[in-house]
Design an enzyme around this catalytic site. Structure first.
Site, short mmCIF file in Angstrom:
data_model
loop_
_atom_site.label_atom_id
_atom_site.label_comp_id
_atom_site.label_asym_id
_atom_site.label_seq_id
_atom_site.Cartn_x
_atom_site.Cartn_y
_atom_site.Cartn_z
N GLU A 261 0.82 -1.21 -0.07
CA GLU A 261 0.18 0.06 -0.07
C GLU A 261 0.91 1.10 -0.17
O GLU A 261 1.22 1.76 -0.95
CB GLU A 261 -0.94 -0.06 1.20
CG GLU A 261 -2.03 0.98 0.98
CD GLU A 261 -3.27 0.42 2.06
OE1 GLU A 261 -4.26 1.32 2.17
OE2 GLU A 261 -3.33 -0.21 2.81
N GLU B 224 -2.18 0.87 13.49
CA GLU B 224 -3.30 1.00 12.76
C GLU B 224 -4.68 0.79 13.44
O GLU B 224 -5.65 1.54 13.39
CB GLU B 224 -3.44 0.15 11.45
CG GLU B 224 -4.40 0.67 10.45
CD GLU B 224 -4.57 -0.30 9.24
OE1 GLU B 224 -4.99 -0.01 8.24
OE2 GLU B 224 -3.52 -1.35 9.00
#
Length: 913
Positions: free
Chosen positions: A494, A766
């Site tokens: 990502e 996260e």
């Protein structure tokens, strides 16, 4: 008649004259001018701004020092021969972002400048030491170089890194030389065997088709009279490498190309330009493959020893092809490039239960490992990277998804060899090493952190070791994700510039590091990639396509980041540059609304909010996505309105003032009951409604009470996601619930900021529970252990807990606010911030019933200081009561504070609670 002096009397005269001269100098030269910046950079090379802003600091050990006037001189050479601008004496206290008003700056020109100031006593400073800058190209016609590509047929699978080479002769002694370089892909350049610059991942990542940066280097010391050689290695990088998912590659093009221009000035004043053109040669070398996500393979057997030195035999090399590309998208580099920073040696060498050879560097970082190794030709060493070990203590990479994150090194067997990657990076704390026989030698492995070369500006420490670790984690989350764009994560497949993450963390980021230019550069790409209808892409640079944009809280990066940069740095330029982008986003929401209610479109909502695994009783903190959208619609409209006021856009001020009230009225009608209850009863719903002033004054206190009851209902745990978290503690403090804010800050069980700390985190996660109490992991499809968004609590710690803030009537810390909020059982908290004016600091300490505060306010600023106390008579500065001090003005007593007005200087306050 001339008076005669004996040698001894003459000596005494000299001594006394010198003494009085020195004394008068000390008396007169009270202020020094230091730390000169232009466009927020010290002595930049390659400045691409034709009306740059100048900044300087006044240095004084006295109180209440204010600049009364300044004078700037800019010279079109380093030897002060020709004046390009002399401002004359300007009566102004402005010392930050003073715009150049001289002769038009010329491309590729070296300039020097000096500044002197007068303080409020009328005393002038000495002229500062000279600073310099060198301009970039201001016109596309300045480029004489041609784009060149490899002349051989590329391996379409491996895409080995191409080498480009040119040998030339400098027939005279060289006075100066400047190189201008960019690429389709990434590049590293050498001249005569020496590396050009110390930056990595150049030319950086931008919206390449619209904005491709080039870098400018002073290479005078790398060249010599006679034969010289320049060599450049390229990597696919972000330009044509894999990005995002579904085999998404070649986003900006399939080619890999180089553009290089070398301007040489000889001692006799003549010039020569060496450019990339058809005379260059191309070949492949030791970098067999390179990918941002998958890593790099280097085969030392294929290296071309001496290929960047003059005299190398390149007769068997291929010619180059000329690429047909426009130069209209070329822009000079504005932000600080990525560079090497901290290094880490192994803290532990592990053999896992599976028998893997693993090294722990003790810190989750972003960069790579430098390796020393000996072996036979063809021996292969493989290094894989991971953030965590699994429950059993084995190497764990499942959360990297498709990213291989592997360095592969093939030895040539010629003694000790040194390896490190060139065009990839990894997010890791642990590495697994394969291919080395016997035990691993820790001395052979060094991890190096790589991130944008931003100055560290903030410090923060407290009496609580876990909160100090939280601050450490916030800083390293920022370092790891500020390589060149603000990425969501640095390790999996990502690593994209997610706009929601960036806006949520942007104000926190301004404290820890100087991110003015970093965000200025990225926001230009936000505007460049903004869709025609005003939507902002989910990620910038946009690699997800035309359908990925327009989400509330993500697209609002268009308004939130410019305003936060303006508040932190006081520079209107970013507001001017981004105004059309800000307005386009607000107008998109306006057009999508019906009766001023924005309840259409697809939104991420309060991303990664609290949700129990088996939620049978409805404990998941789900907030209506359109309620969130309406709040951010109002917030962006407010920020656009604020910006219009700053820029003097009176028509827009009137229009958006009226629109804002309509948006808030629509919110109340749709999402609030007559009794003041929101249709979504979550923490995020109340936090956004309160922080963005969606409610009338009469209903705010009860709404804050409902928020507190919700928190208590979750046993003093937060339940917010990406959009609610940044404002949670701010709202609690604003409405008088410091005690609840501290309970959340100090909560150690999931979900909380300190839960990851209890689990050994060295960066922000996260998810609130990326690793569960039983050491199992959350869903590996989305479980980064280096994800800065939740680190936004730092902003509350700096601006509320310690209390260092700026007023909007003096942005950029021209008018400083010092208002600590003491509580949580802390006995000590301290923070400092290097502003453009100098250091601002505050530390408070609790000793029994006394509060000790040490405050520093830089010259040419003022401050309003809130000293915790209800009794003015109990407050002392130094050893004197406030009533005996003429340089401190007591404004009022309010809400448990004695409010003071002060000028620059250092202050030591004691007070009774």
């Amino acid at each position: 008649m001339l008076k005669k002096y004996t040698p001894f009397s003459y000596f005494l005269l000299l001594v006394f004259s010198s003494f009085f001269l020195l004394a008068s100098t000390v008396t007169v030269a009270q202020v020094k001018v230091e730390n000169l910046l232009i466009e927020n950079l010290a002595n930049p090379i390659g400045l691409g701004v034709q009306q740059p802003g100048f900044t300087w600091q006044l240095i004084s050990d006295k109180r209440n020092v204010v600049q009364a006037a300044y004078e700037i001189k800019v010279y079109s050479s380093l030897k002060h021969k020709e004046i390009s601008w002399s401002s004359g004496k300007v009566l102004s206290d402005q010392s930050v972002h003073v715009l150049y008003e001289g002769k038009p700056l010329q491309s590729g020109q070296k300039y020097s400048w000096q500044i002197r100031v007068w303080d409020n006593s009328g005393t002038p400073s000495s002229w500062s030491e000279p600073a310099f800058f060198e301009t970039a190209f201001f016109d596309v016609s300045d480029w004489k170089a041609k784009w060149i590509q490899p002349g051989y047929t590329e391996d379409s699978i491996l895409r080995s890194s191409p080498l480009f080479r040119k040998q030339f002769t400098a027939k005279k002694k060289i006075k100066s030389a400047t190189a201008y370089i960019t690429a389709h892909g990434l590049y590293e350049a050498q001249i005569n065997g020496q590396r050009v610059g110390d930056a990595y991942f150049t030319p950086g990542w931008t919206s390449y088709n619209k904005r491709l940066q080039y870098q400018v280097y002073d290479v005078t010391n790398l060249l010599k009279k006679g034969s010289n050689a320049v060599g450049v290695t390229l990597g696919s990088g972000w330009y044509r490498g894999h990005l995002a998912w579904d085999n998404n590659k070649n986003i900006y093009g399939k080619d890999i190309s180089l553009l290089l221009q070398l301007a040489i000035t000889y001692n006799d004043g003549t010039t020569e330009t060496i450019v990339s053109d058809k005379s260059w040669k191309s070949n492949t070398g030791s970098i067999i493959s390179s990918s941002i996500y998958n890593g790099e393979t280097i085969d030392d057997r294929a290296k071309k020893t001496g290929w960047t030195m003059p005299g190398y035999d390149d007769t068997r090399w291929s010619d180059v092809k000329i690429g047909n590309f426009s130069d209209n998208n070329l822009v000079a580099t504005y932000n600080e490039p990525a560079k090497k920073h901290e290094t880490f040696k192994p803290v532990k060498v592990i053999t896992t239960p599976k028998g893997e050879k693993v090294i722990d560097f003790g810190q989750n970082l972003v960069g790579w490992v430098m390796l020393k190794v000996k072996g036979n030709a063809g021996d292969t060493v493989i290094i894989k990277h991971a953030e965590v070990l699994d429950k059993e203590g084995n190497f764990y990479t499942t959360n990297l998804r498709a990213a291989k994150a592997t360095s592969t090194y093939i030895l040539d067997g010629k003694g000790e060899e040194y390896f490190e990657p060139h065009f990839t990076y990894y997010g890791f704390r642990y590495i697994k090493v394969e291919g080395i026989k016997g035990n691993l030698n820790p001395d052979d492995f060094t991890a190096v952190a790589i991130y944008a070369d931003m100055k560290e500006t903030g410090t923060f420490s407290t009496s609580n070791a876990m909160i100090n670790q939280l601050q450490h984690n916030i800083q390293w989350g920022q370092k790891g994700n500020f390589l060149d764009v603000p990425t969501d994560c640095p390790q999996r497949d990502e690593r994209l510039g997610w706009t929601g993450d960036a806006q949520a963390f942007s104000r926190t980021a301004t404290f820890n590091m100087g991110v003015n230019n970093f965000f200025d550069k990225w926001m230009k790409d936000v505007a460049a990639d903004q869709f025609a209808d005003g939507r902002v892409p989910h990620v910038v640079p946009n690699v997800l396509g035309p359908g990925a944009g327009g989400s509330a809280g993500w697209s609002d990066v268009a308004t939130i980041v410019p305003w936060n940069m303006y508040l932190a740095y006081g520079d209107k330029k970013i507001l001017q540059d981004q105004y059309s982008s800000m307005k386009a986003w607000v107008e998109y929401m306006h057009k999508q609304s019906h009766n001023d209610l924005w309840n259409t479109g697809s939104h991420f909502g309060d991303w990664l909010f609290y949700r129990p695994d088996d939620d049978n009783s409805g404990r998941a903190a789900v907030t209506d996505k359109y309620l969130i959208a309406q709040c951010f619609y109002a917030h962006s409209t407010q920020l656009l309105l604020n910006t219009a006021k700053v820029l003097g856009k009176t028509d827009d001020v009137v229009f958006y003032t009226n629109l804002l009230q309509k948006i808030k009225n629509a919110f109340l009608k749709e999402y609030m009951t007559p009794n003041g209850r929101l249709v979504s009863g979550t923490q995020t719903a109340y936090v956004l409604a309160l922080n963005f002033d969606m409610l009338p004054e009469s209903l705010r206190a009860q709404a804050a009470g409902r928020l507190v009851e919700n928190i208590k209902n979750y046993n003093n745990h937060l339940t917010t996601g990406f959009l609610g978290t940044p404002y949670l503690c701010h709202v609690l403090t604003r409405f008088g619930y410091d005690d609840v804010a501290y309970k959340l800050l100090l909560q150690k069980t999931y979900p909380s900021w300190l839960y990851p700390v209890t689990m050994g985190a060295t960066t922000i996660w996260e998810r609130w529970d990326g690793e569960k109490p039983d050491s199992t992991f959350e869903n590996p499809g989305m479980n980064s252990f280096n994800h800065y968004a939740y680190g936004a609590i730092g902003d509350w710690m700096y601006r509320k807990m310690v209390g260092i803030d700026t007023y909007e009537d003096g942005v950029g810390y021209k008018h400083i606010k010092i208002q600590p909020h003491i509580g949580g059982g802390f006995t000590y908290a301290s923070a400092s911030l290097e502003t453009y004016y100098g250091k601002v600091s505050n530390s408070w300490k609790v000793e029994g019933d006394k509060i000790l505060m040490d405050v520093q306010i830089p010259a040419n600023t003022k401050a309003t200081i809130y000293v915790p106390s209800k009794d003015e008579a109990s407050v002392f500065e130094g050893d004197k009561a406030l009533s005996f001090l003429k340089d401190i003005i007591v404004l009022k007593v309010e809400d448990g504070y004695i409010i003071l007005k002060v000028g620059s200087g250092k202050y030591h306050f004691t007070s009774k609670l």
